[in-house]
Write a protein that holds these residues in place. Structure first.
Motif, PDB file in Angstrom:
ATOM      1  N   LEU A  36      -5.239   5.949  -7.094  1.00 20.63           N
ATOM      2  CA  LEU A  36      -3.784   5.716  -7.091  1.00 20.63           C
ATOM      3  C   LEU A  36      -3.516   4.230  -6.935  1.00 20.63           C
ATOM      4  N   THR A  37      -2.623   3.719  -7.785  1.00 22.03           N
ATOM      5  CA  THR A  37      -2.151   2.332  -7.638  1.00 22.03           C
ATOM      6  C   THR A  37      -0.638   2.347  -7.493  1.00 22.03           C
ATOM      7  N   ILE A  93       4.119   4.380  -9.732  1.00 19.25           N
ATOM      8  CA  ILE A  93       2.938   5.007  -9.127  1.00 19.25           C
ATOM      9  C   ILE A  93       2.069   5.511 -10.275  1.00 19.25           C
ATOM     10  N   THR A  94       0.844   5.018 -10.312  1.00 21.22           N
ATOM     11  CA  THR A  94      -0.068   5.384 -11.399  1.00 21.22           C
ATOM     12  C   THR A  94      -1.311   6.057 -10.822  1.00 21.22           C
ATOM     13  N   GLU A  97      18.489   6.400   1.673  1.00 21.50           N
ATOM     14  CA  GLU A  97      17.840   6.829   2.912  1.00 21.50           C
ATOM     15  C   GLU A  97      16.431   6.280   3.021  1.00 21.50           C
ATOM     16  N   GLY A  98      15.950   5.564   1.986  1.00 30.18           N
ATOM     17  CA  GLY A  98      14.628   4.957   2.035  1.00 30.18           C
ATOM     18  C   GLY A  98      13.514   5.880   1.605  1.00 30.18           C
ATOM     19  N   THR A  99      13.834   6.948   0.848  1.00 25.95           N
ATOM     20  CA  THR A  99      12.821   7.917   0.443  1.00 25.95           C
ATOM     21  C   THR A  99      12.713   7.969  -1.068  1.00 25.95           C
ATOM     22  N   ILE A 100      11.595   8.564  -1.533  1.00 24.00           N
ATOM     23  CA  ILE A 100      11.436   8.873  -2.950  1.00 24.00           C
ATOM     24  C   ILE A 100      11.180  10.371  -3.058  1.00 24.00           C
ATOM     25  N   LYS A 111      -1.117   3.764   1.153  1.00 28.16           N
ATOM     26  CA  LYS A 111      -1.859   4.706   1.995  1.00 28.16           C
ATOM     27  C   LYS A 111      -1.064   5.990   2.200  1.00 28.16           C
ATOM     28  N   ARG A 112       0.240   5.858   2.472  1.00 25.47           N
ATOM     29  CA  ARG A 112       1.058   7.060   2.705  1.00 25.47           C
ATOM     30  C   ARG A 112       1.154   7.900   1.438  1.00 25.47           C
ATOM     31  N   LEU A 113       1.318   7.241   0.279  1.00 29.57           N
ATOM     32  CA  LEU A 113       1.403   8.000  -0.961  1.00 29.57           C
ATOM     33  C   LEU A 113       0.083   8.695  -1.285  1.00 29.57           C
ATOM     34  N   THR A 114      -1.030   8.041  -1.001  1.00 24.56           N
ATOM     35  CA  THR A 114      -2.340   8.672  -1.234  1.00 24.56           C
ATOM     36  C   THR A 114      -2.476   9.932  -0.398  1.00 24.56           C
ATOM     37  N   GLU A 115      -2.015   9.815   0.839  1.00 28.80           N
ATOM     38  CA  GLU A 115      -2.106  10.974   1.746  1.00 28.80           C
ATOM     39  C   GLU A 115      -1.224  12.114   1.256  1.00 28.80           C
ATOM     40  N   ARG A 116       0.028  11.829   0.837  1.00 27.28           N
ATOM     41  CA  ARG A 116       0.952  12.878   0.438  1.00 27.28           C
ATOM     42  C   ARG A 116       0.598  13.447  -0.937  1.00 27.28           C
TER      43      ARG A 116
END
Length: 826
Positions: free
Chosen positions: A232-233, A167-168, A184-187, A207-212
């Motif tokens: 974010l990329t 994640i950059t 569990e499928g999480t980071i 999209k989810r990472l941008t939101e969080r």
């Protein structure tokens, strides 16, 4: 396995200190049952330990093999011992050859590909001819042929546990995070709650990472022109591995550990693809025990379309047997076997094959179809291809268009534009000549030949008078061929021959008015050795019904001119002789252990071997003088007496071949008497010791040298070579007391087919001496010397010889006949 148990027990005994192959006792404190129980449960590490202990105790591989044979081990088990014994030296030893799971970047199992039995030619050809099989026919073990998986992360790739992400963030804030999805499928990111990404595509996860991430990087929500904007990329750093089971009709079914990037097509490639009966049209992807997707590989092979399905852990790829298929032959762009789905027509098969070739007949195809217990032939129109449903086993053939051109005529020969012309454009012979640009200067202008066909066969010739107007308006028909002769092809004025000291001797065409100068120009002039003052011209003549050759000699200038023009008659022979004041220096080559080896000139007509050896300055240490040999080309210059002498020598020896060069310098040890002698090389054997001691007086060992001779001085060889019909070809060390018989028995003695009385010895210098009979009873063996070769020939097989069994049978039959005659009173 029984063999493995025998092998383990044997190695256990060896490692425990058994020092005799006949020892039957076990190490103290170990019962036979305990040993058997312990060794049957031995693992790979223990087995390697036993092998290493056996090696440390001084046992060789051959000794352990002998013990295994004594214990009843098979050849296969002995071969397995070789692998295990050598494997422990590299630290890799595998006892189970049935392993089918191998972790790799692509899941290819080279162990399996090496152990696969080769299919027979017919089945292999059948597989190769199947449409799509060439995609899987690449060598699996070659890195160059493996589809590479180092590609950009597809946007529809679904993330899962084990994937490593990068994640950059850049812009107003710059930061990067390398994270891995947990089981569990999480980071987990500092200052943020766990983010669940499993099952999301790359675009959805972004999209989810941008939101969080906007909680700690507010610039992610800023507008594009805002200086505080943060971007974010997301990219996949390392894909997780998945375990996939590939089963059914594939070349190498089994369990494969693959990258999650792997598509269905990549996975099938790893398994070698469908086998001879595997389906390309219905590849089933099973997920959680249910059919998740059916893939038709023809969509990829014919149209380049492949569904974007990525494999997940514990997926199963199942390839069933094909339902039906047809074969395409003839003028199709792609021929071979094509698999069919239900209700598929000729149109689909034509699409898969790419259609007809340019010179194929496109209006219809011919179908050979199975009906009950026989085959029947039918034709299908290509225009109705969508209506024609095909059946399993159909053989569809497209014909080639006949190469014959209709509504056309040909013109050949001495015209400016020969070729084929449309009958619509030319109606007559005159029209055809005009279209072809007319006759060339070399054309026979008086007449031409018109070939005409009858039912497709040229069986009529019509003579055309080219000077007659009626012939020029002669009407042409479809398939006519007009031939105009070339006058150069109709005349042969004869030949002349130029030989001797010219640059290009040979046979040349005679022309009217040819002179001696013309002939010499054709032969490209004189060589530097030519005697231009004495050029002979031979011409044939007939006088009073008697044929003879007339000879005249002329002086020719260096520029090839003569005092006056000298005409040449047809079939003359012109000979340019060599100058008598020029002598070419002949040469010989000296090789081997000479002080100064190399090329030497022959000084005079009586230049002998002793003269050469004296001129060369002597010999090096270890030179074997008794083995000196001379290799000489056996060509037509040798007289018949020499040829007869060699043949006579071969007959006296009783051999079917002559030993010309045993040293192998011409790679031809034995040559049949039926070979052309002029193409051979003979070897003259020399006893150099006698020659040098006699200071050249021993003429038997001091031959006159000839141009091209190769003299070889070998080094001392203190061994004797024994070959032929003996138990084993071998070498033994020479000693002064060793005899021919003893040398043969040191090699195990004669074989069953040995012709003992004809044994002979080849000496180092190439000479041959055979075993002789004294008073027809005793054998007189030739004396052995260092470096000799003893040859025991094979008996001749007598095809008409009557065996003992046949003699007994004949005798019994005669006795029976005699008894019957006696009983009948005849």
């Amino acid at each position: 396995m029984k063999g493995i148990r025998i092998f383990i027990i044997t190695l256990f005994f060896l490692s425990a200190g058994i020092t005799s192959l006949q020892a039957q006792r076990l190490p103290s404190g170990i019962s036979k049952n305990q040993a058997k129980t312990t060794l049957q449960s031995a693992n790979q590490e223990q087995l390697n330990g036993y092998i290493n202990q056996a090696k440390a105790s001084g046992y060789s591989l051959n000794e352990v093999k002998s013990i295994l044979r004594a214990q009843g081990a098979s050849l296969e088990e002995i071969n397995q011992l070789d692998k295990l014994w050598n494997a422990t030296e590299t630290g890799i030893a595998q006892i189970d050859p049935t392993i089918t799971t191998l972790q790799s970047n692509f899941g290819i199992n080279p162990l399996m590909s090496d152990s696969q039995d080769e299919v027979d030619d017919e089945n292999d050809l059948f597989r190769i001819k199947r449409f799509g099989s060439n995609y899987f026919n690449q060598k699996q073990s070659s890195p160059e042929t493996v589809p590479q998986l180092y590609i950009a992360t597809p946007s529809d790739y679904q993330l899962g546990p084990g994937d490593e992400l990068l994640i950059t963030l850049y812009g107003a804030s710059e930061e990067s995070y390398t994270v891995q999805l947990s089981r569990e499928g999480t980071i987990k990111i500092d200052r943020l709650a766990p983010i669940f990404l499993s099952g999301l595509s790359i675009s959805e996860a972004k999209k989810r990472l941008t939101e969080r991430f906007s909680v700690i990087y507010t610039g992610l929500l800023a507008s594009a022109n805002d200086p505080s904007k943060v971007l974010l990329t997301l990219s996949l750093q390392n894909a997780r591995s998945v375990v996939v089971n590939i089963t059914g009709q594939v070349e190498n079914p089994g369990t494969y550990t693959l990258s999650a990037y792997t598509s269905v097509l990549n996975a099938l490639y790893a398994a070698g693809g469908p086998n001879q009966v595997g389906s390309y049209r219905v590849v089933k992807l099973l997920r959680d025990g249910k059919i998740f997707k059916e893939i038709d590989l023809y969509d990829f092979f014919a149209g380049g379309k492949l569904p974007s399905i990525y494999l997940q852990d514990q997926d199963v790829l199942q390839v069933p047997a094909f339902d039906s298929q047809v074969e395409l032959k003839g003028a199709f762009k792609t021929t071979g076997y094509f698999e069919l789905k239900k209700e598929e027509s000729l149109l689909e098969v034509l699409r898969f094959s790419g259609g007809f070739l340019s010179d194929g007949y496109k209006e219809q195809v011919f179908v050979n179809r199975i009906v009950d217990f026989k085959r029947q032939s039918t034709t299908l129109k290509s225009s109705e291809a969508a209506m024609h449903l095909l059946k399993d086993g159909d053989v569809i053939e497209a014909s080639w268009v006949n190469e014959d051109v209709e509504n056309a005529v040909k013109i050949e020969g001495a015209v400016y534009v020969p070729g084929t012309y449309s009958l619509s454009a030319v109606q007559s012979v005159g029209d055809l000549l005009k279209e072809a640009g007319g006759l060339t200067q070399q054309a026979l202008s008086s007449e031409a030949i018109l070939f005409r066909k009858d039912k497709g066969v040229e069986n009529t010739i019509i003579t055309i008078d080219l000077n007659s107007q009626n012939s020029l308006i002669f009407s042409l028909k479809d398939g006519d061929r007009l031939f105009i002769a070339n006058t150069n092809d109709l005349s042969d004025l004869g030949k002349i021959t130029v030989s001797g000291e010219v640059n290009r001797p040979g046979v040349f065409e005679f022309k009217q008015g040819m002179t001696l100068t013309d002939a010499l120009i054709l032969a490209e002039g004189f060589t530097s050795d030519a005697n231009i003052e004495f050029v002979s011209v031979y011409s044939g003549s007939i006088y009073q019904d008697e044929a003879f050759a007339k000879a005249e000699n002329y002086m020719v200038n260096k520029d090839l001119t003569t005092k006056s023009s000298i005409p040449i008659r047809v079939n003359s022979l012109i000979v340019v002789r060599k100058r008598t004041d020029i002598i070419n220096v002949e040469k010989v080559t000296l090789e081997g252990l000479s002080t100064n080896p190399g090329i030497y000139g022959i000084k005079n007509n009586n230049y002998r071997l002793y003269d050469l050896l004296k001129d060369s300055g002597g010999f090096l240490k270890d030179a074997y003088l008794k083995g000196i040999s001379i290799s000489r080309a056996f060509n037509n210059n040798n007289n018949n007496n020499q040829k007869s002498s060699i043949l006579e020598q071969a007959v006296i020896q009783g051999e079917e071949s002559i030993q010309f060069d045993f040293e192998g310098r011409d790679n031809q040890n034995n040559l049949s008497l039926g070979d052309k002698l002029q193409d051979l090389t003979i070897v003259i054997g020399i006893d150099g010791e006698k020659l040098m001691n006699s200071k050249g007086e021993d003429l038997a060992n001091n031959p006159i040298l000839e141009d091209g001779d190769q003299i070889f001085i070998p080094k001392m060889d203190n061994t004797i070579t024994i070959i032929g019909e003996i138990q084993k070809s071998s070498k033994v060390v020479f000693n002064k007391t060793i005899s021919l018989r003893e040398a043969i028995y040191l090699s195990g003695g004669y074989s069953q087919d040995a012709k003992k009385s004809k044994s002979y010895v080849i000496y180092k210098n190439g000479r041959i001496k055979a075993r002789k009979k004294i008073l027809g009873i005793f054998n007189l063996d030739p004396k052995l010397e260092p470096g000799v070769t003893v040859v025991v020939p094979q008996k001749k097989v007598r095809e008409n010889r009557t065996s003992i069994t046949e003699i007994v049978g004949i005798t019994s039959s005669l006795a029976t006949v005699a008894l019957l005659i006696r009983q009948l009173g005849l």
